[in-house]
Design a protein around this motif. Sequence first.
Motif, PDB file in Angstrom:
ATOM      1  N   GLY A 246       0.815  -1.207   0.000  1.00 37.85           N
ATOM      2  CA  GLY A 246       0.000   0.000   0.000  1.00 37.85           C
ATOM      3  C   GLY A 246       0.848   1.256   0.000  1.00 37.85           C
ATOM      4  O   GLY A 246       2.078   1.216   0.145  1.00 37.85           O
ATOM      5  N   GLU A 247       0.182   2.391  -0.124  1.00 39.18           N
ATOM      6  CA  GLU A 247       0.868   3.684  -0.195  1.00 39.18           C
ATOM      7  C   GLU A 247       1.709   3.963   1.055  1.00 39.18           C
ATOM      8  O   GLU A 247       2.832   4.447   0.958  1.00 39.18           O
ATOM      9  CB  GLU A 247      -0.154   4.800  -0.406  1.00 39.18           C
ATOM     10  CG  GLU A 247       0.478   6.170  -0.535  1.00 39.18           C
ATOM     11  CD  GLU A 247      -0.547   7.274  -0.738  1.00 39.18           C
ATOM     12  OE1 GLU A 247      -0.144   8.449  -0.615  1.00 39.18           O
ATOM     13  OE2 GLU A 247      -1.727   6.980  -0.992  1.00 39.18           O
ATOM     14  N   LYS A 248       1.177   3.615   2.239  1.00 42.32           N
ATOM     15  CA  LYS A 248       1.893   3.880   3.492  1.00 42.32           C
ATOM     16  C   LYS A 248       3.222   3.115   3.518  1.00 42.32           C
ATOM     17  O   LYS A 248       4.273   3.688   3.809  1.00 42.32           O
ATOM     18  CB  LYS A 248       1.030   3.489   4.688  1.00 42.32           C
ATOM     19  CG  LYS A 248       1.692   3.745   6.040  1.00 42.32           C
ATOM     20  CD  LYS A 248       0.731   3.392   7.183  1.00 42.32           C
ATOM     21  CE  LYS A 248       1.284   3.746   8.531  1.00 42.32           C
ATOM     22  NZ  LYS A 248       2.249   2.803   9.055  1.00 42.32           N
TER      23      LYS A 248
ATOM     24  N   SER B   2      10.399   3.891   0.856  1.00 40.40           N
ATOM     25  CA  SER B   2      11.084   4.923   0.081  1.00 40.40           C
ATOM     26  C   SER B   2      11.968   5.773   0.992  1.00 40.40           C
ATOM     27  O   SER B   2      13.125   6.080   0.660  1.00 40.40           O
ATOM     28  CB  SER B   2      10.049   5.790  -0.632  1.00 40.40           C
ATOM     29  OG  SER B   2      10.645   6.557  -1.621  1.00 40.40           O
TER      30      SER B   2
ATOM     31  N   LEU C 223       4.852   1.852   0.941  1.00 40.95           N
ATOM     32  CA  LEU C 223       5.719   2.365  -0.121  1.00 40.95           C
ATOM     33  C   LEU C 223       6.441   3.637   0.325  1.00 40.95           C
ATOM     34  O   LEU C 223       7.635   3.811   0.060  1.00 40.95           O
ATOM     35  CB  LEU C 223       4.918   2.618  -1.399  1.00 40.95           C
ATOM     36  CG  LEU C 223       4.470   1.376  -2.166  1.00 40.95           C
ATOM     37  CD1 LEU C 223       3.510   1.762  -3.287  1.00 40.95           C
ATOM     38  CD2 LEU C 223       5.664   0.612  -2.714  1.00 40.95           C
ATOM     39  N   ALA C 224       5.730   4.500   1.034  1.00 41.50           N
ATOM     40  CA  ALA C 224       6.339   5.739   1.537  1.00 41.50           C
ATOM     41  C   ALA C 224       7.402   5.431   2.584  1.00 41.50           C
ATOM     42  O   ALA C 224       8.492   6.026   2.573  1.00 41.50           O
ATOM     43  CB  ALA C 224       5.264   6.655   2.110  1.00 41.50           C
ATOM     44  N   GLU C 225       7.108   4.500   3.504  1.00 36.12           N
ATOM     45  CA  GLU C 225       8.083   4.127   4.538  1.00 36.12           C
ATOM     46  C   GLU C 225       9.330   3.499   3.919  1.00 36.12           C
ATOM     47  O   GLU C 225      10.456   3.809   4.319  1.00 36.12           O
ATOM     48  CB  GLU C 225       7.451   3.143   5.530  1.00 36.12           C
ATOM     49  CG  GLU C 225       6.408   3.758   6.432  1.00 36.12           C
ATOM     50  CD  GLU C 225       5.675   2.725   7.273  1.00 36.12           C
ATOM     51  OE1 GLU C 225       5.872   1.502   7.081  1.00 36.12           O
ATOM     52  OE2 GLU C 225       4.869   3.150   8.141  1.00 36.12           O
TER      53      GLU C 225
END
Length: 152
Positions: A20-22, A28, A24-26
């Motif tokens: 999920g986006e969360k 990244s 992926l952000a972590e």
Amino acid sequence: MQFMILLKADKNTEAGVMPGEKLLAEMSKYNEELLDAGVLLAGEGLHPSSKGARVKFSDGKRTVIEGPFPEVKELIAGFWLLQVKSREEAIEWVKRCPNPLEGEAEIEIRQIFEASDFGAEFTPELREQEERMRAQLAGKANLKPDGTSRPE
């Protein structure tokens, strides 16, 4: 010292479930920390084994085995390649990684052989050949997919 950091697959990665986006952000942010520290050489996620193949070598024959492969816990879902000073430093970096999977995850840390590890069998001629190949690879690493040079 270089270490291959291997993220073990699970039923979700083998099913092709994307993060999920969360997460992926972590991830990244974590990858950027590795890059900023100068330890990240490469890192990628892998498609499920259903899209893969294996080549078995036996008695001079090569046999292609199409995925998926049955032992999910033996499969790899992704990797990082780190350049660090010690095994302990590699472990410390991995401990800082966000949990990359839903629920439990396992990340394996394996040191990569260096030329000196092979002893006398790795002759000066073989070492020279290896150095030429590494220089050629380093040149390719500085190219964009279209073949043009990346800015320094």
